[in-house]
Write an enzyme that holds these catalytic residues in place. Structure first.
Site, PDB file in Angstrom:
ATOM      1  N   GLU A 158      27.237  -8.120  -9.605  1.00  0.00           N
ATOM      2  CA  GLU A 158      27.376  -7.903  -8.157  1.00  0.00           C
ATOM      3  C   GLU A 158      28.852  -8.025  -7.858  1.00  0.00           C
ATOM      4  O   GLU A 158      29.391  -9.126  -7.794  1.00  0.00           O
ATOM      5  CB  GLU A 158      26.592  -8.970  -7.380  1.00  0.00           C
ATOM      6  N   CYS A 201      31.193  -9.632   0.303  1.00  0.00           N
ATOM      7  CA  CYS A 201      31.344  -8.306  -0.314  1.00  0.00           C
ATOM      8  C   CYS A 201      30.682  -7.247   0.555  1.00  0.00           C
ATOM      9  O   CYS A 201      30.988  -6.068   0.458  1.00  0.00           O
ATOM     10  CB  CYS A 201      30.772  -8.304  -1.725  1.00  0.00           C
ATOM     11  N   GLU A 238      39.563  -4.548  -0.779  1.00  0.00           N
ATOM     12  CA  GLU A 238      38.701  -5.493  -0.073  1.00  0.00           C
ATOM     13  C   GLU A 238      39.573  -6.466   0.728  1.00  0.00           C
ATOM     14  O   GLU A 238      40.484  -7.068   0.164  1.00  0.00           O
ATOM     15  CB  GLU A 238      37.883  -6.254  -1.124  1.00  0.00           C
ATOM     16  N   LYS A 284      27.577 -21.595 -13.965  1.00  0.00           N
ATOM     17  CA  LYS A 284      28.962 -21.988 -13.710  1.00  0.00           C
ATOM     18  C   LYS A 284      29.333 -21.576 -12.287  1.00  0.00           C
ATOM     19  O   LYS A 284      29.618 -20.417 -12.019  1.00  0.00           O
ATOM     20  CB  LYS A 284      29.920 -21.335 -14.711  1.00  0.00           C
TER      21      LYS A 284
HETATM   22  P1  ADP Z   1      36.863 -14.302  -6.045  1.00  0.00           P
HETATM   23  O1  ADP Z   1      38.047 -13.394  -5.990  1.00  0.00           O
HETATM   24  O2  ADP Z   1      35.850 -14.055  -5.009  1.00  0.00           O
HETATM   25  O3  ADP Z   1      37.208 -15.751  -6.243  1.00  0.00           O
HETATM   26  P2  ADP Z   1      36.333 -14.066  -8.830  1.00  0.00           P
HETATM   27  O4  ADP Z   1      35.772 -12.858  -9.471  1.00  0.00           O
HETATM   28  O5  ADP Z   1      37.734 -14.443  -9.130  1.00  0.00           O
HETATM   29  O6  ADP Z   1      36.071 -13.852  -7.298  1.00  0.00           O
HETATM   30  O7  ADP Z   1      35.432 -15.323  -9.137  1.00  0.00           O
HETATM   31  C1  ADP Z   1      34.027 -15.311  -9.133  1.00  0.00           C
HETATM   32  C2  ADP Z   1      33.511 -16.298 -10.143  1.00  0.00           C
HETATM   33  O8  ADP Z   1      33.964 -15.901 -11.447  1.00  0.00           O
HETATM   34  C3  ADP Z   1      34.006 -17.723  -9.974  1.00  0.00           C
HETATM   35  O9  ADP Z   1      32.983 -18.608 -10.401  1.00  0.00           O
HETATM   36  C4  ADP Z   1      35.200 -17.803 -10.925  1.00  0.00           C
HETATM   37  O10 ADP Z   1      35.465 -19.104 -11.347  1.00  0.00           O
HETATM   38  C5  ADP Z   1      34.670 -16.957 -12.074  1.00  0.00           C
HETATM   39  N1  ADP Z   1      35.699 -16.342 -12.917  1.00  0.00           N
HETATM   40  C6  ADP Z   1      36.918 -15.890 -12.571  1.00  0.00           C
HETATM   41  N2  ADP Z   1      37.560 -15.365 -13.630  1.00  0.00           N
HETATM   42  C7  ADP Z   1      36.719 -15.476 -14.695  1.00  0.00           C
HETATM   43  C8  ADP Z   1      36.791 -15.117 -16.084  1.00  0.00           C
HETATM   44  N3  ADP Z   1      37.846 -14.512 -16.592  1.00  0.00           N
HETATM   45  N4  ADP Z   1      35.727 -15.406 -16.870  1.00  0.00           N
HETATM   46  C9  ADP Z   1      34.628 -16.001 -16.362  1.00  0.00           C
HETATM   47  N5  ADP Z   1      34.510 -16.356 -15.073  1.00  0.00           N
HETATM   48  C10 ADP Z   1      35.525 -16.109 -14.241  1.00  0.00           C
END
Ligand code: ADP
Length: 488
Positions: free
Chosen positions: A261, A295, A392, A185
């Protein structure tokens, strides 16, 4: 071909549908989601908006294929990875343009990411042939111990938008090498690079069902049911610590093997004995690579008091001279941030530091016009209490503060819940070793502004994560150890 036509051709060449069981198909609800160019705020195209049903179909395909794939010949898996490595390099220019369009980073950096991403396939192509075990006696000399390594099984991968290709291949490479099937995903902001990777792996001969891609605008709803499904055996995530925590919690019910990560808050330490020219160059790279959206980005600069001012000025001269613009334009070194919320957070952190007494050495503003740009910024005399020393930044902002003794430098560096990477500049070998040993991080750049390398174990301690990616360690994340007690 004019630039715009070339862009259109590249966007058109990518599949926009889900990749499940070796077939490209629309989302079950027929929905689509828009992909934006962060430099223009305009839509590039639409891709399928996958549903929980689609994700389940992807897991069905992965689970069905697992047994056969897990028993495939290492030579075959290595061959597919090698072929895909070559294809990524052959198509680096188109893939770089695609990445710049959806993510914003300058073309040269996108190209470097494609090469870096391909490197994981080259590395794990080799590793696929070296999965081994051990054989030894029980200590009392009776039975024998036979240790074998086997693929973990169907793995869910969730990747971020900041390195749309490399964060994928860093997980997919070892999973393929180990014989695991995959549900991927990608981030909703940058699905195109991952879809292009799906096309490449298909062309490289990866059997259908081994690699499945579900693009979606509702990450948690779509992936949540998979994490609760007993057929899933592994979750590999790259993203924020906040989301990582939630995923670890959700993984507890199936006791899933997880790799995380997560965020970083990298300190960049410069001692008085450092080569200041090298430190400024290293600082520029550690701060400005990927527009600061990494990161591993240097989040805070702690500099020996007597050289703080000179360092700030020299870094500001370099940062202020970087050309900002759409990543496709010539000589642009600073692209836009990914979206409006990201830019707002950066602006908020800058304001907080200024309110608490920091001085503006260069930048600090949101420029006029379209696109989510933020000026390269250096702030001096940043007090330890400023939010950007703890949170961050994920943007082109370099806060600089002073330290006194070596002990003080280490204490400041470790004063965070994160522990991904730290950078240290010093010419004193004894100090270098002392400081590297004292840093609470998974990685250290010693007189070097970048640590990423396919053959090295990338990862963090504390709240920066669990597990390692790349290197031999990266393969272990997708293998289980089975021990057989052999009666003789
Ligand atoms: P960033 O702040 O860098 O966007 P996120 O942690 O929000 O980082 O997102 C990283 C990945 O995790 C993306 O693919 C996002 O769609 C996915 N993501 C965000 N929230 C969730 C969740 N609750 N469950 C599963 N995947 C998630």
């Amino acid at each position: 071909m004019s630039i715009a036509t070339e862009e259109q051709t590249v966007v058109d060449s990518v599949e926009k549908r889900l990749y499940i069981g070796g077939e490209w198909r629309d989302a079950s609800g027929g929905g689509t989601l828009e992909v934006l160019d962060p430099a223009t705020e305009e839509a590039l195209c639409e891709v399928a908006d996958g549903t929980p049903d689609d994700a389940m179909a992807a897991l069905d395909a992965a689970a069905e294929q697992q047994r056969e794939w897990g028993q495939s010949a290492p030579n075959d898996r290595a061959g597919i990875l090698w072929k895909a490595f070559e294809m990524l390099n052959e198509r680096a220019d188109e893939l770089a343009l695609l990445m710049t369009l959806e993510m914003g980073k300058p073309l040269a950096e996108s190209r470097a990411e494609i090469v870096y991403a391909a490197d994981f396939f080259r590395w794990f192509s080799g590793e696929a042939l070296r999965i081994d075990g051990t054989y030894k006696q029980f200590a009392n000399g009776t039975s024998r111990v036979l240790v074998m390594k086997q693929p973990v099984g169907p793995s869910l991968m969730i990747t971020p938008w900041n390195f749309p290709m490399a964060m994928g291949t860093r997980k997919v490479g070892p999973a393929i090498a180990a014989g695991c099937t995959i549900v991927m995903k990608p981030a909703q902001q940058t699905p195109l690079s991952m879809l292009a990777l799906g096309q490449i792996l298909e062309e490289a001969g990866l059997p259908g069902g081994v690699f499945n891609i579900v693009t979606t605008s509702s990450s948690s709803k779509t992936t949540g049911p998979l994490i609760q499904d007993p057929r899933l055996r592994k979750l590999s995530f790259t993203g924020s610590t906040e989301v990582g925590r939630k995923l670890i919690e959700a993984s507890a019910s199936q006791v899933l093997k997880t790799s995380m990560e997560l965020g970083g808050n990298a300190p960049f330490l410069i001692f008085e004995d450092a080569d200041l020219d090298a430190a400024v160059e290293g600082a520029l790279l550690a701060k400005m690579r990927n527009i600061g959206e990494a990161c591993t980005a240097a989040n805070r600069f702690h500099v020996a008091e007597p050289i703080q001012e000179e360092f700030s000025r020299r870094l500001a001269d370099k940062m202020g001279a970087l050309k900002m613009g759409r990543g496709t334009e010539e000589d642009v070194r600073v692209g836009p941030l990914i979206d409006q919320p990201s830019r707002e957070k950066v602006a908020e952190l800058v304001q907080d530091a200024l309110d608490k007494g920091a001085t503006r050495v260069v930048g600090g503003e949101i420029p006029d016009g379209r696109g989510y740009f933020f000026q390269p910024t250096v702030l001096g005399d940043v007090p330890q209490g400023a939010r950007m020393f703890r949170e961050e930044i994920f943007g082109p902002v370099a806060p600089v503060g002073a330290f006194g003794s070596e002990e003080d430098a280490l204490a400041r560096a470790n004063d965070t819940e994160y522990g991904l990477v730290a950078y240290v500049y010093t010419s004193d070998i004894k100090r270098a070793i002392r400081v590297c040993e004292g840093l609470e991080t998974g990685m250290v750049g010693l007189n070097q502004g970048m640590v990423s390398n396919a053959g090295a174990p990338f990862g963090g301690v504390k709240q920066s994560g669990i597990g390692r990616e790349g290197g031999t360690e990266g393969l272990e994340e997708f293998l289980e150890t089975k021990y057989v007690a052999v009666n003789l």
